[in-house]
Design a protein around this motif. Structure first.
Motif, PDB file in Angstrom:
ATOM      1  N   THR A 215       0.867  -1.173   0.000  1.00 36.92           N
ATOM      2  CA  THR A 215       0.000   0.000   0.000  1.00 36.92           C
ATOM      3  C   THR A 215       0.905   1.225   0.000  1.00 36.92           C
ATOM      4  OG1 THR A 215      -1.697  -1.145   1.265  1.00 36.92           O
ATOM      5  CG2 THR A 215      -1.756   1.262   1.297  1.00 36.92           C
ATOM      6  N   VAL A 216       0.631   2.165  -0.884  1.00 36.67           N
ATOM      7  CA  VAL A 216       1.401   3.408  -0.946  1.00 36.67           C
ATOM      8  C   VAL A 216       0.508   4.538  -0.429  1.00 36.67           C
ATOM      9  CG1 VAL A 216       2.601   5.048  -2.440  1.00 36.67           C
ATOM     10  CG2 VAL A 216       2.745   2.593  -2.905  1.00 36.67           C
ATOM     11  N   VAL A 217       1.009   5.275   0.549  1.00 38.55           N
ATOM     12  CA  VAL A 217       0.284   6.427   1.081  1.00 38.55           C
ATOM     13  C   VAL A 217       0.446   7.575   0.087  1.00 38.55           C
ATOM     14  CG1 VAL A 217       0.109   8.043   3.011  1.00 38.55           C
ATOM     15  CG2 VAL A 217       0.687   5.629   3.441  1.00 38.55           C
ATOM     16  N   LYS A 218      -0.674   8.125  -0.380  1.00 35.97           N
ATOM     17  CA  LYS A 218      -0.615   9.161  -1.416  1.00 35.97           C
ATOM     18  C   LYS A 218       0.023  10.453  -0.936  1.00 35.97           C
ATOM     19  CE  LYS A 218      -4.810   9.559  -3.017  1.00 35.97           C
ATOM     20  NZ  LYS A 218      -6.046   9.668  -3.808  1.00 35.97           N
ATOM     21  N   LYS A 219      -0.230  10.827   0.306  1.00 35.02           N
ATOM     22  CA  LYS A 219       0.300  12.098   0.822  1.00 35.02           C
ATOM     23  C   LYS A 219       1.820  12.017   0.972  1.00 35.02           C
ATOM     24  CE  LYS A 219      -0.117  15.537   4.247  1.00 35.02           C
ATOM     25  NZ  LYS A 219      -0.169  16.090   5.440  1.00 35.02           N
ATOM     26  N   ALA A 220       2.508  12.994   0.415  1.00 36.03           N
ATOM     27  CA  ALA A 220       3.974  13.045   0.485  1.00 36.03           C
ATOM     28  C   ALA A 220       4.451  13.477   1.867  1.00 36.03           C
ATOM     29  CB  ALA A 220       4.510  14.019  -0.556  1.00 36.03           C
TER      30      ALA A 220
ATOM     31  N   LEU B 244       3.657   0.705   2.768  1.00 33.47           N
ATOM     32  CA  LEU B 244       3.279  -0.196   3.851  1.00 33.47           C
ATOM     33  C   LEU B 244       3.180  -1.621   3.326  1.00 33.47           C
ATOM     34  CD1 LEU B 244       0.439   2.073   5.292  1.00 33.47           C
ATOM     35  CD2 LEU B 244       2.804   1.889   6.118  1.00 33.47           C
ATOM     36  N   PHE B 245       3.726  -2.574   4.076  1.00 37.38           N
ATOM     37  CA  PHE B 245       3.779  -3.968   3.665  1.00 37.38           C
ATOM     38  C   PHE B 245       2.761  -4.798   4.448  1.00 37.38           C
ATOM     39  CE2 PHE B 245       7.603  -2.065   2.273  1.00 37.38           C
ATOM     40  CZ  PHE B 245       7.994  -2.769   1.137  1.00 37.38           C
TER      41      PHE B 245
ATOM     42  N   LYS C 194       8.445   1.309   4.768  1.00 38.44           N
ATOM     43  CA  LYS C 194       9.608   1.914   4.124  1.00 38.44           C
ATOM     44  C   LYS C 194       9.172   3.262   3.565  1.00 38.44           C
ATOM     45  CE  LYS C 194      11.475  -2.517   2.474  1.00 38.44           C
ATOM     46  NZ  LYS C 194      12.633  -2.698   3.306  1.00 38.44           N
ATOM     47  N   THR C 195      10.141   4.133   3.330  1.00 31.02           N
ATOM     48  CA  THR C 195       9.861   5.334   2.562  1.00 31.02           C
ATOM     49  C   THR C 195      10.801   5.360   1.374  1.00 31.02           C
ATOM     50  OG1 THR C 195      11.333   6.665   3.966  1.00 31.02           O
ATOM     51  CG2 THR C 195       8.983   6.738   4.473  1.00 31.02           C
ATOM     52  N   LEU C 196      10.280   5.847   0.260  1.00 32.34           N
ATOM     53  CA  LEU C 196      11.058   6.038  -0.970  1.00 32.34           C
ATOM     54  C   LEU C 196      11.087   7.526  -1.242  1.00 32.34           C
ATOM     55  CD1 LEU C 196       9.412   3.275  -3.188  1.00 32.34           C
ATOM     56  CD2 LEU C 196      11.654   3.176  -2.085  1.00 32.34           C
ATOM     57  N   GLY C 197      12.290   8.082  -1.444  1.00 29.18           N
ATOM     58  CA  GLY C 197      12.351   9.519  -1.604  1.00 29.18           C
ATOM     59  C   GLY C 197      13.538  10.034  -2.381  1.00 29.18           C
TER      60      GLY C 197
ATOM     61  N   SER D  56      19.921  12.740  -4.687  1.00 25.57           N
ATOM     62  CA  SER D  56      20.033  11.371  -4.193  1.00 25.57           C
ATOM     63  C   SER D  56      18.664  10.722  -4.027  1.00 25.57           C
ATOM     64  CB  SER D  56      20.775  11.361  -2.847  1.00 25.57           C
ATOM     65  OG  SER D  56      22.106  11.794  -3.021  1.00 25.57           O
ATOM     66  N   ASP D  57      18.554   9.522  -4.555  1.00 28.56           N
ATOM     67  CA  ASP D  57      17.366   8.682  -4.496  1.00 28.56           C
ATOM     68  C   ASP D  57      17.591   7.676  -3.383  1.00 28.56           C
ATOM     69  OD1 ASP D  57      15.027   7.324  -5.189  1.00 28.56           O
ATOM     70  OD2 ASP D  57      15.885   6.418  -6.986  1.00 28.56           O
ATOM     71  N   TYR D  58      16.609   7.483  -2.497  1.00 24.91           N
ATOM     72  CA  TYR D  58      16.849   6.594  -1.355  1.00 24.91           C
ATOM     73  C   TYR D  58      15.629   5.753  -1.012  1.00 24.91           C
ATOM     74  CZ  TYR D  58      14.209   9.745   1.672  1.00 24.91           C
ATOM     75  OH  TYR D  58      13.214  10.499   2.241  1.00 24.91           O
ATOM     76  N   CYS D  59      15.889   4.671  -0.280  1.00 25.38           N
ATOM     77  CA  CYS D  59      14.868   3.828   0.324  1.00 25.38           C
ATOM     78  C   CYS D  59      15.231   3.682   1.796  1.00 25.38           C
ATOM     79  CB  CYS D  59      14.813   2.463  -0.362  1.00 25.38           C
ATOM     80  SG  CYS D  59      13.615   1.336   0.395  1.00 25.38           S
ATOM     81  N   CYS D  60      14.331   4.082   2.677  1.00 21.74           N
ATOM     82  CA  CYS D  60      14.564   3.994   4.123  1.00 21.74           C
ATOM     83  C   CYS D  60      13.669   2.908   4.692  1.00 21.74           C
ATOM     84  CB  CYS D  60      14.283   5.329   4.786  1.00 21.74           C
ATOM     85  SG  CYS D  60      14.523   5.296   6.578  1.00 21.74           S
ATOM     86  N   SER D  61      14.252   1.920   5.337  1.00 18.81           N
ATOM     87  CA  SER D  61      13.509   0.844   5.995  1.00 18.81           C
ATOM     88  C   SER D  61      13.495   1.097   7.489  1.00 18.81           C
ATOM     89  CB  SER D  61      14.171  -0.510   5.719  1.00 18.81           C
ATOM     90  OG  SER D  61      14.200  -0.772   4.329  1.00 18.81           O
ATOM     91  N   PHE D  62      12.316   0.988   8.096  1.00 16.63           N
ATOM     92  CA  PHE D  62      12.151   1.186   9.523  1.00 16.63           C
ATOM     93  C   PHE D  62      12.115  -0.172  10.203  1.00 16.63           C
ATOM     94  CE2 PHE D  62      10.523   4.801   7.283  1.00 16.63           C
ATOM     95  CZ  PHE D  62      11.045   5.863   7.977  1.00 16.63           C
ATOM     96  N   VAL D  63      12.994  -0.375  11.185  1.00 19.16           N
ATOM     97  CA  VAL D  63      13.131  -1.665  11.836  1.00 19.16           C
ATOM     98  C   VAL D  63      12.614  -1.561  13.269  1.00 19.16           C
ATOM     99  CG1 VAL D  63      14.754  -3.485  12.489  1.00 19.16           C
ATOM    100  CG2 VAL D  63      15.180  -2.122  10.423  1.00 19.16           C
ATOM    101  N   LYS D  64      11.604  -2.329  13.577  1.00 15.97           N
ATOM    102  CA  LYS D  64      11.008  -2.313  14.935  1.00 15.97           C
ATOM    103  C   LYS D  64      11.785  -3.247  15.851  1.00 15.97           C
ATOM    104  CE  LYS D  64       6.999  -0.027  14.170  1.00 15.97           C
ATOM    105  NZ  LYS D  64       6.716   1.146  14.864  1.00 15.97           N
TER     106      LYS D  64
END
Length: 104
Positions: free
Chosen positions: A8-13, A27-28, A34-37, A96-104
């Motif tokens: 699921t991709v949240v539309k709001k930036a 959202l997985f 994760k965020t892609l930015g 810079s293009d990035y992918c941030c993964s959040f680890v609980k």
């Protein structure tokens, strides 16, 4: 992994630093996030809640991680980990293009 399926991709930036850093939240099904930015050149300080894994897909930057005494150069294809509940600073040298993964 070059793509994500069944997400699921949240539309709001997520917009930071007057639009110089922008991302979208992914959202997985397992509850992970994760965020892609994209980051434009500049210097940025971020705070973390969860541990983060920052994967730089393209571009060049320097990062000052918590407890580090020197800047670390990072470029496309490399990543770095940021501890939970901390702050880190990035000096983004090129777009810079990035992918941030959040680890609980």
């Amino acid at each position: 992994m070059s793509e994500f399926k069944n997400v699921t991709v949240v539309k709001k930036a997520n917009v930071y630093f007057d639009g110089k850093v922008v991302s979208r939240t992914v959202l997985f099904p397992d509850g992970s996030k994760k965020t892609l930015g994209i980051m434009q050149p500049g210097e940025y300080e971020f705070s973390t809640g969860d541990k983060e894994i920052m994967e730089i897909l393209s571009g060049e930057l320097d990062v000052m991680l918590p407890g580090a005494k020197a800047w670390k150069a990072v470029k496309g294809g490399e990543s770095f980990d940021v501890p939970a509940n901390s702050k880190f600073t990035m000096k983004v040298r090129t777009l810079s293009d990035y992918c941030c993964s959040f680890v609980k």
